[in-house]
Design a protein around this motif. Structure first.
Motif, mmCIF file in Angstrom:
data_model
loop_
_atom_site.group_PDB
_atom_site.id
_atom_site.type_symbol
_atom_site.label_atom_id
_atom_site.label_comp_id
_atom_site.label_asym_id
_atom_site.label_seq_id
_atom_site.Cartn_x
_atom_site.Cartn_y
_atom_site.Cartn_z
ATOM 1 N N SER A 133 67.806 7.480 100.667
ATOM 2 C CA SER A 133 68.985 7.651 99.825
ATOM 3 C C SER A 133 68.579 7.741 98.357
ATOM 4 O O SER A 133 67.600 7.132 97.923
ATOM 5 N N LYS A 134 69.342 8.542 97.585
ATOM 6 C CA LYS A 134 68.993 8.818 96.194
ATOM 7 C C LYS A 134 70.032 8.208 95.257
ATOM 8 O O LYS A 134 71.236 8.272 95.534
ATOM 9 N N HIS A 135 69.550 7.658 94.149
ATOM 10 C CA HIS A 135 70.420 6.937 93.227
ATOM 11 C C HIS A 135 69.980 7.240 91.796
ATOM 12 O O HIS A 135 68.788 7.324 91.504
ATOM 13 N N LYS A 136 70.950 7.381 90.894
ATOM 14 C CA LYS A 136 70.627 7.597 89.484
ATOM 15 C C LYS A 136 71.731 7.007 88.622
ATOM 16 O O LYS A 136 72.902 6.966 89.025
ATOM 17 N N TRP A 137 71.349 6.544 87.441
ATOM 18 C CA TRP A 137 72.322 5.934 86.545
ATOM 19 C C TRP A 137 71.766 5.857 85.129
ATOM 20 O O TRP A 137 70.570 5.957 84.905
ATOM 21 N N PHE A 138 72.675 5.664 84.178
ATOM 22 C CA PHE A 138 72.337 5.384 82.784
ATOM 23 C C PHE A 138 72.708 3.936 82.476
ATOM 24 O O PHE A 138 73.641 3.377 83.061
ATOM 25 N N ALA A 139 71.979 3.335 81.549
ATOM 26 C CA ALA A 139 72.295 1.978 81.104
ATOM 27 C C ALA A 139 71.870 1.831 79.649
ATOM 28 O O ALA A 139 71.086 2.623 79.123
ATOM 29 N N TRP A 140 72.427 0.823 78.991
ATOM 30 C CA TRP A 140 72.022 0.526 77.622
ATOM 31 C C TRP A 140 72.119 -0.984 77.406
ATOM 32 O O TRP A 140 72.757 -1.698 78.185
ATOM 33 N N GLY A 141 71.451 -1.459 76.357
ATOM 34 C CA GLY A 141 71.484 -2.887 76.126
ATOM 35 C C GLY A 141 70.940 -3.262 74.754
ATOM 36 O O GLY A 141 70.514 -2.403 73.965
ATOM 37 N N THR A 142 70.954 -4.545 74.476
ATOM 38 C CA THR A 142 70.489 -5.087 73.197
ATOM 39 C C THR A 142 69.661 -6.339 73.448
ATOM 40 O O THR A 142 69.799 -7.005 74.485
ATOM 41 N N GLU A 143 68.800 -6.674 72.472
ATOM 42 C CA GLU A 143 68.067 -7.934 72.476
ATOM 43 C C GLU A 143 67.997 -8.451 71.044
ATOM 44 O O GLU A 143 67.754 -7.662 70.122
ATOM 45 N N TYR A 144 68.194 -9.753 70.887
ATOM 46 C CA TYR A 144 68.122 -10.355 69.551
ATOM 47 C C TYR A 144 67.482 -11.729 69.655
ATOM 48 O O TYR A 144 67.784 -12.510 70.578
ATOM 49 N N THR A 145 66.593 -12.044 68.709
ATOM 50 C CA THR A 145 65.982 -13.367 68.598
ATOM 51 C C THR A 145 66.133 -13.852 67.167
ATOM 52 O O THR A 145 65.779 -13.130 66.226
ATOM 53 N N SER A 146 66.648 -15.056 66.986
ATOM 54 C CA SER A 146 66.898 -15.573 65.644
ATOM 55 C C SER A 146 65.604 -16.022 64.985
ATOM 56 O O SER A 146 64.557 -16.144 65.622
ATOM 57 N N LYS A 147 65.681 -16.317 63.697
ATOM 58 C CA LYS A 147 64.498 -16.746 62.956
ATOM 59 C C LYS A 147 64.046 -18.115 63.455
ATOM 60 O O LYS A 147 64.869 -18.998 63.737
ATOM 61 N N PRO A 148 62.716 -18.304 63.589
ATOM 62 C CA PRO A 148 62.213 -19.559 64.166
ATOM 63 C C PRO A 148 62.249 -20.747 63.219
ATOM 64 O O PRO A 148 62.029 -21.873 63.647
ATOM 65 N N GLN A 149 62.520 -20.517 61.921
ATOM 66 C CA GLN A 149 62.477 -21.625 60.967
ATOM 67 C C GLN A 149 63.642 -22.590 61.138
ATOM 68 O O GLN A 149 63.576 -23.737 60.697
ATOM 69 N N SER A 150 64.713 -22.141 61.749
ATOM 70 C CA SER A 150 65.918 -22.966 61.834
ATOM 71 C C SER A 150 65.737 -24.098 62.839
ATOM 72 O O SER A 150 65.022 -23.971 63.833
ATOM 73 N N ILE A 151 66.418 -25.196 62.572
ATOM 74 C CA ILE A 151 66.471 -26.287 63.541
ATOM 75 C C ILE A 151 67.207 -25.819 64.792
ATOM 76 O O ILE A 151 66.861 -26.178 65.906
ATOM 77 N N PHE A 152 68.209 -24.992 64.599
ATOM 78 C CA PHE A 152 68.968 -24.407 65.709
ATOM 79 C C PHE A 152 68.531 -22.954 65.869
ATOM 80 O O PHE A 152 68.626 -22.163 64.930
ATOM 81 N N THR A 153 68.016 -22.602 67.042
ATOM 82 C CA THR A 153 67.565 -21.231 67.308
ATOM 83 C C THR A 153 68.336 -20.678 68.500
ATOM 84 O O THR A 153 68.841 -21.432 69.345
ATOM 85 N N TYR A 154 68.391 -19.359 68.554
ATOM 86 C CA TYR A 154 69.105 -18.730 69.674
ATOM 87 C C TYR A 154 68.555 -17.329 69.893
ATOM 88 O O TYR A 154 67.915 -16.722 69.024
ATOM 89 N N ALA A 155 68.778 -16.826 71.082
ATOM 90 C CA ALA A 155 68.390 -15.471 71.446
ATOM 91 C C ALA A 155 69.345 -14.996 72.525
ATOM 92 O O ALA A 155 69.901 -15.809 73.285
ATOM 93 N N PHE A 156 69.577 -13.694 72.584
ATOM 94 C CA PHE A 156 70.426 -13.157 73.646
ATOM 95 C C PHE A 156 69.989 -11.733 73.967
ATOM 96 O O PHE A 156 69.321 -11.048 73.182
ATOM 97 N N SER A 157 70.359 -11.296 75.150
ATOM 98 C CA SER A 157 70.168 -9.905 75.544
ATOM 99 C C SER A 157 71.357 -9.480 76.390
ATOM 100 O O SER A 157 72.000 -10.305 77.052
ATOM 101 N N THR A 158 71.667 -8.187 76.348
ATOM 102 C CA THR A 158 72.774 -7.639 77.132
ATOM 103 C C THR A 158 72.295 -6.387 77.843
ATOM 104 O O THR A 158 71.347 -5.719 77.417
#
Length: 725
Positions: free
Chosen positions: A576-601
């Protein structure tokens, strides 16, 4: 294709010859024998330090690599008959407290103010050792391979102290010559020093390193000049016994607890100053941290790294042969379903040009019908060619002992033997601009059923702005590596990549630019089966935060049935054959902060004209330097037609690291994996009462989420002691 490979090879050979001379030859730090006794207290008080030469005037690596560092770092080194000594004054660039994650050993490089030493005691610009500390005193140590990679799973016996002052923090260390390997008689070692100061976001090095390369790159080391050849330390034998007690219980099967009372021993014997013999009897790895779980939506087996100490020193001789998904040897296959009885390994440098490795491991018979006793033998050798390149060879053999398969079975659950023989050429020019590999593998099995072949090559060019790479792979359908990691066979693959970075004069943006790649597969009949075309745009700020926006096109013709959820048991048909398009993002905050975060979609299409949405994130908070709290979460929503319909998979993992001192650690984390319906709890207490000697208390539970009950449970108390003879 053949013409292209010839052109690339000639270009790479010319580039290596052109840059044969060591780049940072003029950066030389004299080291002389100590003139006084040194106490490791993080203070510059002994006469030996006042007499020592000073390495200063570091060069900036990031955010720019065209000037001296703005943050001052001074390094001194000396030695005596048994130890190498290091003292570093890390001056503050701007006022304010230091920034660290915790006192956890082998900390995350980018999240800590730190100083690291990169040492090439073989002077081959390929292999070495790394030692260092963060500003709170947490230790970092690892073995170096492939000219700039550091394996932090390696652990050895050394001593250090960090003391903080108003204007600086001082790192002082004592590294026994018995804890490292080095070439006998040479008086010049490759060496470099790296400093990361998060308040100013400046990374610097004593010998200059272009910003496109890691500061660990051994191609850019300066030279440590000894006043005489480093001392030979005589008999170098370490005995590392362990004893443990505990229990394990499989409650889902209604089993009673099985109590454990075990002892074992490892030994490390230096055959020469650069060649080592490792022995192990009844090894136990219960203190090794469990694997991080993932939501598995892949068609092929996942890879998890080796963490067991016995396999790590000079492990690249065996484990780095091949590619990420073509590995003829993968040490985690040993002892996977059967305990290891004993093993031996010889590895290291014979001389400046030759490295060798030989390993033999024996596993226990589980029972006569399930899994026989097996013997594993691996032989490897590397011959240096040119400045930093080498030719390598490997032989892997797995032999089943007392082989008595069921004569009525068409597919026995284990084979009598499986063997692999391989040869590869690893390219690395002196300036590291050109890297690559050309390799071939052949497998052998009983009755010629596993006689297959692999041929693959890649060439990569990395300049200040431009990076491009070509890779191709051919794996025959009969190629088998039972002690390796080769999740896919019967294909031909090509994968070109190109990337470009602009470095503006902006006060906020460090670099930005695109990456483009295309990965295509053909099956053994020459039919086109897979393609992933990927385009991304990357931005990196001077604060070290990063952002990426990407889009991709996928095409797949399934070669065998596949469940797109890896959960339901319902499969899409082969062909069986399959094809698709997708898109996304990635972000990583600055490491100097006491509170850090990162996300991807990720959002877009999926198999069977379906849709897949993914969001993942990580939150971190630290009460420096004692407590680090992290929360990881991953959510997948997969919308498919009948019979799968809509599936939602959560993967959640809170984690707490408590580092009461730099010798007393507690870690606890939970992993909830909805796809495999499991909750895993792991807690580990570690007291390093002497260097490389520990007491561990490890508790692990696995639960079924609903109805909530314990599936299995284990508790282990383990004592290890490093004893130098």
């Amino acid at each position: 294709m053949r013409k292209l490979l010839i052109i690339l090879f000639l270009n790479s050979f010319f580039a290596e010859s052109l840059f044969a001379q060591k780049i940072n030859e003029s950066y030389r730090l004299p080291i002389q024998k100590t003139s006084s006794t040194i106490e490791i207290d993080g203070a510059l008080t002994e006469q030996a330090w006042l007499d020592a030469e000073v390495a200063t005037d570091f060069f900036m690596i990031t955010p720019m690599d065209t000037s001296f560092a703005k943050v001052r770092t001074d390094v001194r080194m000396t030695y005596d008959d048994e130890n190498l000594y290091l003292l570093v004054e890390n001056f503050h660039g701007i006022p304010g407290p230091y920034m660290v994650e915790s006192l956890r050993r082998d900390f995350s490089f980018g999240k800590n103010d730190n100083f690291l030493l990169f040492m090439d005691p073989f002077d081959d610009q390929t292999n070495g050792f790394s030692f260092g500390a963060n500003a709170a005193g947490a230790q970092w140590d690892g073995i170096m391979y492939n000219g700039g990679s550091v394996d932090l799973s390696w652990d050895n016996k050394w001593y250090s102290k960090v003391t903080n002052y108003d204007d600086k923090w001082v790192f002082e260390a004592k590294i026994p010559f018995k804890s490292i390997r080095y070439k006998k008689g040479i008086t010049e070692w490759g060496i470099n020093f790296s400093r990361l100061d998060l308040k100013t976001t400046e990374k610097s090095g004593w010998a200059p390193v272009p910003r496109q390369f890691p500061s660990a790159s051994l191609a850019y080391t300066g030279i440590l000049v000894w006043d005489q050849a480093p001392p030979q330390v005589g008999a170098n034998v370490s005995i590392i016994p362990y004893a443990l007690g505990g229990f394990r219980q499989n409650r889902s099967e209604g089993e009673d607890p099985v109590y454990r009372k075990e002892v074992g021993v490892d030994a490390k014997i230096a055959l020469t100053s650069s060649l080592n013999l490792d022995l192990t009897v009844n090894p136990d790895f219960s203190q090794v941290e469990v694997d991080r779980q993932v939501t598995n939506l892949d068609r092929f087996e996942l890879f998890f790294p080796e963490r067991r100490q016995f396999f790590l020193e000079n492990g690249d001789l065996f484990a780095s042969f091949g590619y990420e998904r073509i590995r003829p040897f993968f040490s985690r296959r040993i002892g996977l379903n059967a305990p290891i009885q004993f093993g031996a390994r010889v590895s290291g440098k014979v001389n400046k040009d030759w490295r060798i490795g030989a390993m033999n491991m024996q596993t226990e018979e589980v029972n006569e019908d399930a899994l026989p006793s097996q013997n594993f033998t691996v032989l490897a050798a590397q011959r240096r060619v040119g400045a930093r390149s080498n030719i390598g060879a490997i032989f892997v053999n797995k032999q089943s002992l007392k082989y008595n398969p069921d004569p009525n079975s068409e597919n026995p659950i284990y084979s009598q033997f499986n063997r692999n023989l391989g040869l590869e050429y690893n390219l690395a020019t002196s300036n590291n601009l050109w890297t690559g590999k050309v390799m071939g593998l052949k497998s052998f099995g009983p009755d010629n059923t596993d006689n297959g072949f692999v041929q693959a090559a890649n060439f990569k060019y990395t300049a200040g702005n431009l990076t491009w790479e070509w890779q191709h792979e051919y794996v025959s359908d009969k190629y088998t590596a039972e002690v390796g990691y080769v999740p896919r066979n019967g294909y031909f693959k090509i994968n070109p990549k190109i990337g470009y970075r602009w470095f503006p004069t902006s006060e906020k943006i460090l670099s930005h630019g695109p990456d483009v790649s295309s990965t295509s597969y053909w099956n053994k009949s020459g039919e086109f089966t897979d393609n992933t075309s990927f385009i991304a745009y990357n931005v990196k700020w001077r604060s070290q935060s990063t952002f990426m926006l990407w889009t991709a096109y996928d095409y797949v013709e399934l070669q065998r049935p596949f469940d797109p959820t890896n959960y339901s048991g319902e499969t899409l048909s082969a062909g069986s054959k399959h094809k698709w398009f997708a898109w996304g993002t990635e972000y990583t905050s600055k490491p100097q902060s006491i509170f850090t975060y990162a996300f991807s979609t990720r959002m877009g299409g999926y198999y069977a004209d379906g849709e897949r949405y993914n969001v993942s994130g990580e939150l971190g908070y630290r009460f420096q330097p004692y407590v680090s709290i992290a929360m990881n979460a991953n959510y997948n929503r997969i919308i498919l037609p009948e019979p799968w319909f809509t599936n939602n998979f959560w993967l959640v993992g809170p984690r707490v690291d408590v580092t009461m001192t730099n010798t007393l650690f507690f870690t606890a984390f939970v992993q909830y994996n909805e796809q495999i319906e499991n909750i895993n709890l792991n807690t580990r207490f570690q007291w390093r009462f002497k260097p490389a000697s520990d007491i561990f208390l490890v508790y692990t539970d696995n639960y079924l989420p609903a109805p909530f009950y314990t599936k299995n449970r284990s508790l282990v108390l383990k004592f290890t002691y490093w004893w130098n003879l």
